[in-house]
Design a protein around this motif. Structure first.
Motif, PDB file in Angstrom:
ATOM      1  N   ASN A   1       0.845  -1.200   0.000  1.00  0.00           N
ATOM      2  CA  ASN A   1       0.000   0.000   0.000  1.00  0.00           C
ATOM      3  C   ASN A   1       0.879   1.249   0.000  1.00  0.00           C
ATOM      4  OD1 ASN A   1      -2.398   1.460  -0.022  1.00  0.00           O
ATOM      5  ND2 ASN A   1      -2.514   1.570   2.214  1.00  0.00           N
ATOM      6  N   ASP A   2       1.818   1.272  -0.928  1.00  0.00           N
ATOM      7  CA  ASP A   2       2.812   2.336  -0.939  1.00  0.00           C
ATOM      8  C   ASP A   2       3.275   2.568  -2.371  1.00  0.00           C
ATOM      9  OD1 ASP A   2       4.620   4.216  -0.123  1.00  0.00           O
ATOM     10  OD2 ASP A   2       5.779   2.887   1.166  1.00  0.00           O
ATOM     11  N   ASN A   3       3.733   3.789  -2.656  1.00  0.00           N
ATOM     12  CA  ASN A   3       4.379   4.055  -3.943  1.00  0.00           C
ATOM     13  C   ASN A   3       5.749   3.394  -3.938  1.00  0.00           C
ATOM     14  OD1 ASN A   3       2.302   5.638  -5.036  1.00  0.00           O
ATOM     15  ND2 ASN A   3       3.037   7.446  -3.944  1.00  0.00           N
ATOM     16  N   LEU A   4       6.097   2.795  -5.067  1.00  0.00           N
ATOM     17  CA  LEU A   4       7.335   2.017  -5.127  1.00  0.00           C
ATOM     18  C   LEU A   4       8.097   2.358  -6.393  1.00  0.00           C
ATOM     19  CD1 LEU A   4       8.942  -0.341  -3.766  1.00  0.00           C
ATOM     20  CD2 LEU A   4       7.656  -1.894  -5.246  1.00  0.00           C
ATOM     21  N   PHE A   5       9.358   2.752  -6.226  1.00  0.00           N
ATOM     22  CA  PHE A   5      10.262   2.936  -7.354  1.00  0.00           C
ATOM     23  C   PHE A   5      11.196   1.736  -7.407  1.00  0.00           C
ATOM     24  CE2 PHE A   5       8.831   7.215  -6.625  1.00  0.00           C
ATOM     25  CZ  PHE A   5       8.775   7.775  -7.886  1.00  0.00           C
ATOM     26  N   ALA A   6      11.356   1.179  -8.599  1.00  0.00           N
ATOM     27  CA  ALA A   6      12.203   0.000  -8.765  1.00  0.00           C
ATOM     28  C   ALA A   6      13.139   0.202  -9.946  1.00  0.00           C
ATOM     29  CB  ALA A   6      11.352  -1.246  -8.982  1.00  0.00           C
ATOM     30  N   GLY A   7      14.406  -0.128  -9.728  1.00  0.00           N
ATOM     31  CA  GLY A   7      15.380  -0.114 -10.814  1.00  0.00           C
ATOM     32  C   GLY A   7      15.823  -1.536 -11.098  1.00  0.00           C
ATOM     33  N   GLU A   8      15.838  -1.913 -12.369  1.00  0.00           N
ATOM     34  CA  GLU A   8      16.184  -3.288 -12.740  1.00  0.00           C
ATOM     35  C   GLU A   8      17.445  -3.298 -13.593  1.00  0.00           C
ATOM     36  OE1 GLU A   8      14.005  -7.238 -14.565  1.00  0.00           O
ATOM     37  OE2 GLU A   8      13.513  -5.281 -15.399  1.00  0.00           O
ATOM     38  N   SER A   9      18.372  -4.175 -13.229  1.00  0.00           N
ATOM     39  CA  SER A   9      19.609  -4.313 -13.995  1.00  0.00           C
ATOM     40  C   SER A   9      19.444  -5.354 -15.088  1.00  0.00           C
ATOM     41  CB  SER A   9      20.754  -4.729 -13.072  1.00  0.00           C
ATOM     42  OG  SER A   9      20.629  -6.114 -12.731  1.00  0.00           O
ATOM     43  N   GLU A  10      20.396  -5.366 -15.995  1.00  0.00           N
ATOM     44  CA  GLU A  10      20.515  -6.479 -16.934  1.00  0.00           C
ATOM     45  C   GLU A  10      21.011  -7.704 -16.162  1.00  0.00           C
ATOM     46  OE1 GLU A  10      19.907  -6.666 -20.290  1.00  0.00           O
ATOM     47  OE2 GLU A  10      18.963  -4.696 -20.056  1.00  0.00           O
TER      48      GLU A  10
ATOM     49  N   GLU B   1      20.653   3.357  -8.480  1.00  0.00           N
ATOM     50  CA  GLU B   1      20.800   4.715  -9.024  1.00  0.00           C
ATOM     51  C   GLU B   1      19.691   5.027 -10.016  1.00  0.00           C
ATOM     52  OE1 GLU B   1      25.650   5.364  -8.721  1.00  0.00           O
ATOM     53  OE2 GLU B   1      24.749   4.641 -10.602  1.00  0.00           O
ATOM     54  N   VAL B   2      19.300   4.052 -10.834  1.00  0.00           N
ATOM     55  CA  VAL B   2      18.223   4.267 -11.798  1.00  0.00           C
ATOM     56  C   VAL B   2      16.913   4.552 -11.070  1.00  0.00           C
ATOM     57  CG1 VAL B   2      16.793   3.118 -13.534  1.00  0.00           C
ATOM     58  CG2 VAL B   2      19.280   2.965 -13.675  1.00  0.00           C
TER      59      VAL B   2
END
Length: 404
Positions: free
Chosen positions: A265-274, A290-291
């Motif tokens: 129940n939260d805003n989520l930022f996710a960065g995905e690597s290769e 960092e992304v």
């Protein structure tokens, strides 16, 4: 040998008086339990209302149904008990607290029923008590087994080894015997998913916050493992951290991120690597984090981001002499927010000055004047393609590093 009490039916007057009051009795029993068991005072009110009260009501209803089923628990009741005990075990509620809550609530229910009994109910009251004890025995047995299983699964040596293994892989340390201790066979490559929520962790050692944080950790890991279909190594602490996904890229990672965000129940930022080999995981983790951080700093909406989604923005915000010099191009207009606002709108709308002016609710001529002032003060014309690109890069750096 003492003769067993005859079993009551739903038609017994003492049971009939109980039926219309099931929810009320459950509420009273829960309130008494919260007051009598100190550890329950630390459970957040929303969990009490949305999980524990419905569970107590279901237990009461299950007891009533046991008059028909001759004391046995049907599968739905067992599932509800397992879910309740699982949640409490995940929250690290001590088992003695769980048992105290069960018997405290049972005692209160017994007193309510006894108080409503009439002189002619003596035999039925004794039979009611006998069946209540039988039902609570079944409940406590199911809860005990569930609690033991969950504690071993979540907090046993293997899970501790998995947490240590994840941390070692992300630091580039020698993992030694950690994979075998964790029951994990390392894959050749992992994708790093760096997660960061917008909610800030509490700065105090609050018991309610601790319960909620443990739940966030378990919810995130559970949905990740449902997605990956294998144990997932993670350092996620309820607010930020990393998941190591031993699967190839696909179009469903955004669904995983959305699922975790909904559960939290939260805003989520996710960065995905290769996909990265073991030795490259520390670098991949830094890049993924960092992304995610950059997307957040630039005002992008929550969600999943890869470096390809912001190649230019990522590159121009890397440390170095060029970044610093590009950033300083806006120094002459930093104290004039109306000019910066016009420049932002110009970058967003490209050559469409009318749309840019409409966005700012100003006349197109006023908008054009502000762009000319930007050109005069900075020496860079935003109307020229090269100037527009340079000023856009400077704006990006300013957004990513306010005050730079």
């Amino acid at each position: 040998m003492t003769e067993p009490f005859p079993r009551l039916s739903l038609d017994a007057p003492i049971v009939q008086r109980l039926l219309p009051r099931l929810t009320e009795i459950a509420e009273i029993a829960m309130a008494d339990t919260v007051a009598a068991v100190p550890a329950y005072a630390h459970i957040p009110p929303e969990i009490l209302a949305e999980e524990i009260l419905p569970a107590v009501v279901q237990v009461c209803a299950g007891f009533v149904k046991s008059f028909i089923a001759e004391g046995s628990l049907d599968p739905a009741e067992v599932e509800a008990i397992v879910e309740y005990a699982t949640r409490r075990a995940e929250e690290m509620i001590p088992f003695e607290t769980l048992a105290s809550a069960l018997f405290s609530g049972t005692r209160r229910i017994w007193r309510i029923v006894a108080a409503s009994a009439r002189p002619e109910d003596t035999a039925d009251l004794a039979a009611f008590g006998d069946q209540l004890i039988e039902y609570i025995e079944l409940l406590s047995t199911a809860m005990t087994q569930t609690y033991v299983d969950v504690q071993e699964t979540i907090f046993g040596p293997a899970n501790e080894a998995r947490r240590r293994l994840a941390a070692a892989l992300l630091c580039g340390d020698d993992v030694g015997d950690l994979p075998s201790n964790a029951g994990i066979i390392l894959h050749e490559r992992y994708r790093v998913l760096a997660l960061s929520t917008t909610a800030r962790p509490s700065t105090t050692a609050d018991a309610v916050e601790t319960v909620l944080t443990r739940r966030r950790v378990r919810d995130a890991q559970r949905i990740a493992e449902n997605y990956a279909r294998v144990p997932v190594l993670t350092t996620f602490d309820g607010h930020s951290g990393v998941l190591l996904l031993p699967i190839e890229p696909d179009d469903e990672t955004d669904l995983l991120v959305d699922g975790i965000a909904k559960l939290l129940n939260d805003n989520l930022f996710a960065g995905e690597s290769e996909p990265a080999v073991i030795a490259a995981l520390p670098k991949a983790a830094v890049e993924a984090a960092e992304v995610a951080a950059l997307a957040r700093q630039l005002g992008r909406p929550p969600g999943l981001y890869r470096i390809d989604d912001m190649l230019l923005e990522y590159q121009v915000t890397r440390p170095g002499t060029a970044r610093d010099r590009i950033s300083r191009k806006l120094d002459p207009v930093r104290e004039q927010p109306h000019l910066l606002e016009a420049l932002h709108s110009h970058i967003r709308h490209g050559l469409d000055r009318k749309s840019a002016a409409d966005e700012l609710h100003i006349h197109p001529n006023t908008f054009s004047y502000r762009l000319r002032r930007v050109a005069e003060l900075t020496g860079i014309d935003p109307a020229e393609p090269a100037g527009s690109r340079l000023l856009a890069a400077s704006l990006t750096i300013s957004q990513a590093f306010p005050g730079h």
